[in-house]
Scaffold this active site. Structure first.
Site, mmCIF file in Angstrom:
data_model
loop_
_atom_site.group_PDB
_atom_site.id
_atom_site.type_symbol
_atom_site.label_atom_id
_atom_site.label_comp_id
_atom_site.label_asym_id
_atom_site.label_seq_id
_atom_site.Cartn_x
_atom_site.Cartn_y
_atom_site.Cartn_z
ATOM 1 N N GLY A 23 -0.790 -15.201 66.444
ATOM 2 C CA GLY A 23 -1.176 -14.759 67.779
ATOM 3 C C GLY A 23 -0.235 -15.284 68.849
ATOM 4 O O GLY A 23 0.226 -14.531 69.718
ATOM 5 N N LYS A 168 -11.060 -10.397 53.646
ATOM 6 C CA LYS A 168 -10.052 -9.492 54.191
ATOM 7 C C LYS A 168 -10.327 -8.044 53.790
ATOM 8 O O LYS A 168 -10.150 -7.116 54.591
ATOM 9 C CB LYS A 168 -8.658 -9.919 53.729
ATOM 10 C CG LYS A 168 -8.210 -11.270 54.254
ATOM 11 C CD LYS A 168 -8.196 -11.301 55.769
ATOM 12 C CE LYS A 168 -7.795 -12.661 56.308
ATOM 13 N NZ LYS A 168 -7.890 -12.726 57.786
ATOM 14 N N LEU A 193 1.603 -14.016 52.184
ATOM 15 C CA LEU A 193 1.358 -15.384 52.624
ATOM 16 C C LEU A 193 2.307 -15.692 53.783
ATOM 17 O O LEU A 193 3.529 -15.615 53.637
ATOM 18 C CB LEU A 193 1.602 -16.361 51.474
ATOM 19 C CG LEU A 193 1.483 -17.856 51.802
ATOM 20 C CD1 LEU A 193 0.050 -18.220 52.169
ATOM 21 C CD2 LEU A 193 1.981 -18.697 50.629
ATOM 22 N N VAL A 194 1.745 -16.019 54.949
ATOM 23 C CA VAL A 194 2.563 -16.205 56.148
ATOM 24 C C VAL A 194 3.217 -17.588 56.127
ATOM 25 O O VAL A 194 2.541 -18.612 56.055
ATOM 26 C CB VAL A 194 1.718 -16.036 57.425
ATOM 27 C CG1 VAL A 194 2.619 -16.150 58.664
ATOM 28 C CG2 VAL A 194 1.000 -14.691 57.415
#
Length: 305
Positions: A23, A168, A193-194
């Protein structure tokens, strides 16, 4: 041919939740591209973090928005033509379990319903996960590569307590149901996977990591790559449906060791056989749809300031 350019009613967009790594990075990138940004956060304390932005903050408005407080969502969306929605678990419930599934589904429903009620909203980019694609009982027998057309099986996720995948999957399906029923223009980003600075071994995405690795579907995505994908998908009028988003496949022993040492730097390393060191597991997941969309993104113009 270059992708279609963006045409939106206003240049004001909302990022919700803006307090996490994704974000915050989205807020920064959108400001850099000339947008006016409503950064919606769940906790008033999060406002302080935006002092660290490396760009002009004149077009930034930080707002409080609780995904379970419908009025606060509506207030955050007021005057916006676009929404970037990603779910951040509440601070008092940061770990994923069966309860978190209900929380995430409710939040997704509330936000999409609020988008439907906001006449200025032109497009919603919904952040989901590759875990909503890959977990199925028949995954080893599927001959084609996994892509956006696949969904994780809800019963399989429950059976093996894959709570992140379950959350999710159900949240994304809920969002799609509301979007289709209420006529909301929504596109989803199913991220690997971030690889963000706050990544740790506690990340719920990692449940079943060994199986993902062996199946050739363990994918990661750089934070900047993921942010650019979101912006590209929002700006391109031809974007539609779901997009698997990753820029690295963990399918070699050295990749797995490197990731493991990053997640658990204090753990001792174990010697592996020469055969294991050289083995490359066949990749069985594809992001071709996103690759076609993003090919010309860097050369696209920014908004007029």
């Amino acid at each position: 041919m270059a992708p279609a350019s963006f045409h939106h009613i206003t240049n004001t967009v909302c990022v919700m939740d803006a307090s996490g790594s994704l974000g915050f990075s989205l807020v920064e990138r959108l400001l850099q591209r000339g947008y006016t940004v409503h950064a919606a956060v769940q906790n008033h304390d999060c406002e302080l973090q935006f002092g660290g932005l490396s760009c002009d903050k004149k077009k930034l408005k930080v707002l409080y928005a609780d995904p379970f407080d419908y009025k606060s969502i509506i207030d955050a969306l007021r005057g916006c033509c676009g929404v970037f929605y990603n779910f951040e678990p509440p601070q008092d419930q940061s770990s994923y379990d069966e309860f978190m599934t209900e929380v995430e589904v409710r939040a997704a429903h509330n936000v999409l319903e609020a988008c439907a009620q906001t006449e200025t909203i032109d497009k919603v980019v919904f952040t989901s996960s590759a875990t909503a694609v890959i977990w199925r009982d028949d995954r080893k027998s599927i001959t084609a590569d996994f892509d956006e057309r696949h969904w994780s099986d809800i019963n399989f996720c429950r059976k093996f307590k894959l709570w992140h995948a379950l959350s999710k999957t159900l949240a994304e399906k809920t969002a799609w149901a509301v979007a289709m029923d209420r006529g909301v223009n929504m596109v989803s980003v199913n991220a690997g996977l971030v690889m963000s600075p706050d990544l740790s071994i506690k990340n719920p995405y990692l449940k079943g990591a060994a199986e993902m690795y062996e199946d050739g579907v363990f994918v990661t995505v750089g934070l900047n790559f993921l942010v650019d994908a979101h912006v590209c998908i929002y700006e391109d009028v031809s974007s539609y449906g779901r997009y698997l988003c990753f820029n690295h496949v963990v399918n070699r022993h050295e990749d797995a060791v490197k990731l493991a040492s990053m997640l658990t730097p204090s753990a001792p390393s174990h010697p592996q056989s020469f055969d294991q060191d050289l083995r490359i597991i066949q990749q069985r997941i594809s992001s071709k749809k996103l690759n076609k969309l993003t090919v010309d993104f860097e050369s696209r113009p920014q908004l007029e300031n």
